[in-house]
Design an enzyme around this catalytic site. Structure first.
Site, short mmCIF file in Angstrom:
data_model
loop_
_atom_site.label_atom_id
_atom_site.label_comp_id
_atom_site.label_asym_id
_atom_site.label_seq_id
_atom_site.Cartn_x
_atom_site.Cartn_y
_atom_site.Cartn_z
N LEU A 98 0.81 -1.21 -0.18
CA LEU A 98 0.03 -0.03 -0.21
C LEU A 98 0.85 1.25 -0.10
CD1 LEU A 98 -2.36 -1.04 2.83
CD2 LEU A 98 -2.95 -1.05 0.46
N HIS A 99 0.56 2.03 -0.84
CA HIS A 99 1.42 3.26 -0.88
C HIS A 99 0.58 4.71 -1.28
CE1 HIS A 99 1.64 2.55 -5.39
NE2 HIS A 99 2.14 3.67 -5.26
N ARG A 100 -0.52 4.42 -1.95
CA ARG A 100 -1.29 5.61 -2.59
C ARG A 100 -1.78 6.58 -1.53
NH1 ARG A 100 -0.87 5.86 -7.81
NH2 ARG A 100 -0.45 3.66 -8.82
N ASP B 52 -2.11 -1.55 -4.34
CA ASP B 52 -2.74 -0.49 -4.79
C ASP B 52 -1.80 -0.13 -6.02
OD1 ASP B 52 -0.57 0.67 -3.52
OD2 ASP B 52 -1.83 1.86 -2.30
#
Length: 362
Positions: A209-211, A283
């Site tokens: 997850l990074h968004r 994501d």
């Protein structure tokens, strides 16, 4: 002699330029009059997000590192443009080749065009339709001034034609990220924590997850992680945590049973983890391409994707950003198994060679 300046700024770029450089060097060995200069903008400067990829993928040391580092969207883009302008003035070239959709891609394309240098965009034409994504703006701006367009899919080519791009300059060549995957599949290896965590093939889930929509708000991120921890059942969840996400969580005690936090992984370790996983929750658009080729079920926590072929042909399922939607789709997968999937056209490991062949004709 055709002089090409290749720009890389962030982790996804490094994966894409590696096979392009190999294709150029192959042509040089065959006597082609072509040379390249590699410029690293420094957009990703953490060793695990940058240096490791150069080492593992045998990418030559950059001829220049602009060392821009982080900042706001405007600060980073502006700093790249100022530094790259000086780079091109000191080292003129015939063509600037940019890849992907990060700030470096757009910034360097603008600088090149203002110096009347041709621009080639690898991974041109992909669109999510989501203007809240910085990457979407980078794609649109870059493609509006690009001279030579190299696309990963027929849908990406069609997007460009709708914008009025000359068909003669649009080249459907396939996916250079998949070139890198095929070139390194026999080199991937298990990370150090494999035995420590007692991981077994097909018995763990990979999470990335990074968004901003998923990680920027602490409470919603905690709820998301707690939900994923629960739906994992008896399977461990390996979460290579991005430095920014780690900072948001701080010292919070999450009381998670299945999720195991690890440092960002090098390419060879990470591909090993994906190839041997039960499923991937992410994501990232790029990961949905790699899971498609490796036949691993992928659940993408976004409301849209710029890579529709990973859904229509591949193993990817778009599940939105709510834990409820993820639980629904993941539950259906557990009940019914993965759906039939294939590999998109021209994702055959030869895309980079096609690109260089075409550029040499120009």
């Amino acid at each position: 002699m055709m002089k090409i300046t290749i720009v890389a700024g962030a982790r996804p770029n490094f994966i894409k330029i590696a096979p392009i450089i190999k294709a150029i060097e192959k042509k040089q060995n065959e006597g082609a009059t072509i040379s390249y200069r590699l410029v690293h903008t420094g957009q990703h400067y953490d060793k695990n997000l940058s240096d490791t990829f150069f080492e593992e993928l045998n990418i030559p040391k950059p001829n220049s590192n602009l060392e821009v580092k982080s900042g706001s969207q405007a600060e980073q883009t502006g700093a790249i443009m100022v530094a790259f302008e000086k780079e091109l003035q000191q080292n003129p070239c015939d063509l600037v080749l940019v890849v992907g959709d990060v700030n470096s891609t757009m910034a360097c394309a603008i600088v090149a065009k203002k110096q009347n240098i041709k621009v080639a965009h690898v991974e041109a034409g992909i669109r999510s339709g989501d203007m809240t994504m910085p990457e979407e703006i980078n794609r649109i701006v870059t493609d509006s001034i690009t001279d030579y367009f190299f696309t990963t899919s027929t849908s990406a080519s069609e997007n460009l034609l709708k914008y009025g791009v000359d068909k003669a300059n649009v080249h459907f060549v396939g996916n250079v990220m998949i070139d890198t995957l095929y070139q390194n599949l026999d080199r991937i290896f298990e990370p150090k924590f494999w035995n420590e965590f007692e991981l077994e093939t097909r018995n763990y889930i990979i999470l990335t997850l990074h968004r901003p929509s998923n990680v920027d708000e602490e409470q919603s991120l905690i709820q998301l992680l707690q939900g994923i921890d629960k739906l994992a059942g008896d399977k461990k969840v390996i979460f290579p945590i991005h430095p920014r996400t780690k900072a948001i969580l701080g010292e919070t005690n999450l009381d998670l049973k299945n999720i195991l936090f690890v440092e960002p992984q090098g390419y060879l370790n990470f591909m090993y983890l994906i190839k041997n996983s039960f499923a991937v929750i992410t994501d990232s658009g790029g990961i949905s391409e790699e899971t498609t080729v490796m036949g691993i079920p992928c659940f993408t926590m976004r409301n849209n994707t710029e890579r529709p072929e990973t859904q229509s042909i591949g193993t990817n399922t778009l599940v939105g950003t709510s834990i409820e939607n993820l639980e629904k789709h993941f539950g259906e997968f557990l009940q019914n198994g993965g759906r039939e999937a294939g590999i998109p056209e021209l994702w055959d490991g030869k895309s980079s060679e096609r690109i260089i062949e075409i550029l040499l004709k120009y």
